[in-house]
Design an enzyme around this catalytic site. Structure first.
Site, PDB file in Angstrom:
ATOM      1  N   TYR A  33      -0.664  -3.366  -4.350  1.00  0.00           N
ATOM      2  CA  TYR A  33      -0.327  -2.709  -3.091  1.00  0.00           C
ATOM      3  C   TYR A  33      -0.657  -1.223  -3.137  1.00  0.00           C
ATOM      4  O   TYR A  33      -0.951  -0.677  -4.202  1.00  0.00           O
ATOM      5  CB  TYR A  33       1.154  -2.925  -2.749  1.00  0.00           C
ATOM      6  CG  TYR A  33       2.140  -2.117  -3.580  1.00  0.00           C
ATOM      7  CD1 TYR A  33       2.347  -2.400  -4.929  1.00  0.00           C
ATOM      8  CD2 TYR A  33       2.847  -1.065  -3.019  1.00  0.00           C
ATOM      9  CE1 TYR A  33       3.243  -1.648  -5.676  1.00  0.00           C
ATOM     10  CE2 TYR A  33       3.749  -0.311  -3.757  1.00  0.00           C
ATOM     11  CZ  TYR A  33       3.938  -0.608  -5.084  1.00  0.00           C
ATOM     12  OH  TYR A  33       4.809   0.132  -5.831  1.00  0.00           O
ATOM     13  N   LYS A 143      -1.155  -0.855  -9.785  1.00  0.00           N
ATOM     14  CA  LYS A 143      -0.073  -0.814  -8.788  1.00  0.00           C
ATOM     15  C   LYS A 143       0.209  -2.244  -8.323  1.00  0.00           C
ATOM     16  O   LYS A 143      -0.219  -2.672  -7.239  1.00  0.00           O
ATOM     17  CB  LYS A 143      -0.460   0.117  -7.631  1.00  0.00           C
ATOM     18  CG  LYS A 143       0.745   0.584  -6.822  1.00  0.00           C
ATOM     19  CD  LYS A 143       0.409   1.819  -6.026  1.00  0.00           C
ATOM     20  CE  LYS A 143       1.480   2.173  -4.998  1.00  0.00           C
ATOM     21  NZ  LYS A 143       2.794   2.490  -5.547  1.00  0.00           N
ATOM     22  N   GLU A 176       7.810   8.316 -16.073  1.00  0.00           N
ATOM     23  CA  GLU A 176       7.701   8.577 -14.630  1.00  0.00           C
ATOM     24  C   GLU A 176       8.973   8.098 -13.953  1.00  0.00           C
ATOM     25  O   GLU A 176       9.783   7.385 -14.544  1.00  0.00           O
ATOM     26  CB  GLU A 176       6.483   7.874 -14.034  1.00  0.00           C
ATOM     27  CG  GLU A 176       6.530   6.359 -14.141  1.00  0.00           C
ATOM     28  CD  GLU A 176       5.268   5.671 -13.624  1.00  0.00           C
ATOM     29  OE1 GLU A 176       4.590   6.231 -12.763  1.00  0.00           O
ATOM     30  OE2 GLU A 176       4.991   4.556 -14.101  1.00  0.00           O
ATOM     31  N   LEU A 200       1.794   5.127 -13.542  1.00  0.00           N
ATOM     32  CA  LEU A 200       0.853   5.015 -12.426  1.00  0.00           C
ATOM     33  C   LEU A 200       0.272   6.406 -12.171  1.00  0.00           C
ATOM     34  O   LEU A 200       1.023   7.384 -12.088  1.00  0.00           O
ATOM     35  CB  LEU A 200       1.575   4.518 -11.165  1.00  0.00           C
ATOM     36  CG  LEU A 200       0.651   4.342  -9.969  1.00  0.00           C
ATOM     37  CD1 LEU A 200      -0.176   3.068 -10.136  1.00  0.00           C
ATOM     38  CD2 LEU A 200       1.434   4.284  -8.671  1.00  0.00           C
TER      39      LEU A 200
HETATM   40  C1  PLP Z   1       5.795   3.932 -10.539  1.00  0.00           C
HETATM   41  C2  PLP Z   1       5.218   4.922  -9.605  1.00  0.00           C
HETATM   42  N1  PLP Z   1       4.774   6.094 -10.096  1.00  0.00           N
HETATM   43  C3  PLP Z   1       4.243   7.037  -9.293  1.00  0.00           C
HETATM   44  C4  PLP Z   1       4.165   6.844  -7.919  1.00  0.00           C
HETATM   45  C5  PLP Z   1       3.594   7.927  -7.039  1.00  0.00           C
HETATM   46  O1  PLP Z   1       2.295   7.573  -6.612  1.00  0.00           O
HETATM   47  P1  PLP Z   1       1.643   8.208  -5.301  1.00  0.00           P
HETATM   48  O2  PLP Z   1       1.689   9.677  -5.460  1.00  0.00           O
HETATM   49  O3  PLP Z   1       0.257   7.670  -5.313  1.00  0.00           O
HETATM   50  O4  PLP Z   1       2.445   7.731  -4.136  1.00  0.00           O
HETATM   51  C6  PLP Z   1       4.616   5.638  -7.371  1.00  0.00           C
HETATM   52  C7  PLP Z   1       4.510   5.393  -5.925  1.00  0.00           C
HETATM   53  O5  PLP Z   1       4.877   4.384  -5.431  1.00  0.00           O
HETATM   54  C8  PLP Z   1       5.138   4.646  -8.236  1.00  0.00           C
HETATM   55  O6  PLP Z   1       5.589   3.475  -7.767  1.00  0.00           O
END
Ligand code: PLP
Length: 294
Positions: A33, A143, A176, A200
């Site tokens: 996603y 993701k 994170e 991620l």
């Molecule tokens: C585990 C995780 N880390 C980091 C992020 C932040 O990613 P982004 O800046 O692309 O929204 C998300 C966003 O859903 C996430 O689920």
């Protein structure tokens, strides 16, 4: 400004959308996603989100339902039809629907779902967090929609009366947030863990690193031990939905003086300014192939 859903080419009001109970997303969380922010009527950094989607698909050998440029047009069309100015764009691809069997039969049609929603409540200007053990799988760069450890971490945060949970590895390294990337500031230096497969690689994280560099802020992308993180002057989180949000208390103790710090504030303002200036390439008469701030 209707909230809309798209399911394999059919657009309906969000609450009317349906997928099969035999969908592998429902049965096995066999899918990927993306979540992009809708700000001032713009889909922020859609191209970067689609590039990451393609990477997630590659990691799971999951076919995308259409080539990336067509997928981009389909996203932009749904967003335009909804006319939503501030909200969240969600996109999910699963391996498709079939009788329940773990190994997917060949030739399945992937299921593509997209939704547009209005922002349901104002975004927080500061938050509180706890740390939790990282009990996730080893492909966090993907993701994937399999988010049970994230759900449990969020439940732990709610139980502790805070807003977010931050994963810490068995080796004591901060990774994170449950749905965001972490940064901290010590003596004016910005620290964040590397995108080495254990996190991620957030689209917002990437933008914030670029904005920090532009502003001459010293950046250190390196493994981040929990004791250093706890001793930081400032902590903040980044995500497409939250943007940049200071963490003012961690594990029940104030971060710094318990108020959003100067570097977090500068970068939050820089990111909001970036969103205000953002122009999607499809809006421009001369598309160059990549999104960039105007
Ligand atoms: C585990 C995780 N880390 C980091 C992020 C932040 O990613 P982004 O800046 O692309 O929204 C998300 C966003 O859903 C996430 O689920």
């Amino acid at each position: 400004m209707p909230e809309l859903a798209y399911v394999n080419g059919v657009i309906t009001p969000l609450e009317e959308a349906r997928v099969s109970v035999e969908d592998r997303g429902f049965q096995f969380a066999d899918g990927i996603y993306e979540v992009a922010k809708i700000f001032d009527g713009k889909l922020i950094d859609l191209d970067r989100h689609l590039a990451r989607l393609e990477n997630s698909a590659r990691m799971l050998e999951l076919p995308l339902p259409m080539p990336l440029p067509e997928l981009g047009r389909t996203c932009r069309d749904l967003h335009a039809r909804s006319g939503i100015e501030d909200g969240v764009f969600y996109l999910q691809v699963t391996r498709g629907a079939c009788p329940r069997v773990h190994a997917a039969p060949p030739g399945l049609e992937p299921t593509l779902v997209m939704t547009t929603r209005r922002l349901s409540r104002p975004l927080p200007e500061k938050i509180t967090a706890i740390t939790v053990p990282n009990n996730r799988w080893k492909m966090c760069a993907c993701k994937a929609i399999a988010l049970l450890p994230t759900v449990l971490a969020k439940h732990a945060a709610v139980k502790a009366g805070v807003n977010e949970a931050i994963f810490v590895g068995d080796d004591g390294l901060v990774l994170e947030g449950a749905s965001d990337n972490v940064f901290c500031v010590k003596d004016g230096v910005l620290h964040t863990p590397p995108a080495d497969g254990r996190i991620l690689e957030g689209i917002t994280r990437g933008r914030v690193l670029e904005l920090a560099e532009e502003r001459g802020i010293e950046v250190r992308v390196a493994p981040l031990p929990l004791d250093e993180f706890r001793a930081a002057d400032e902590v903040f989180l980044t995500s497409s939905v939250l943007t940049v949000v200071p963490v003012v208390a961690l594990d029940g103790r104030p971060v710094g003086d318990g108020r959003p710090g100067p570097v977090s504030t500068v970068l939050r303002e820089a990111y909001w300014d970036f969103m205000r200036r953002f122009r999607d390439v499809t809006d421009s008469p001369n598309p160059s192939g990549s999104s960039s701030p105007a």
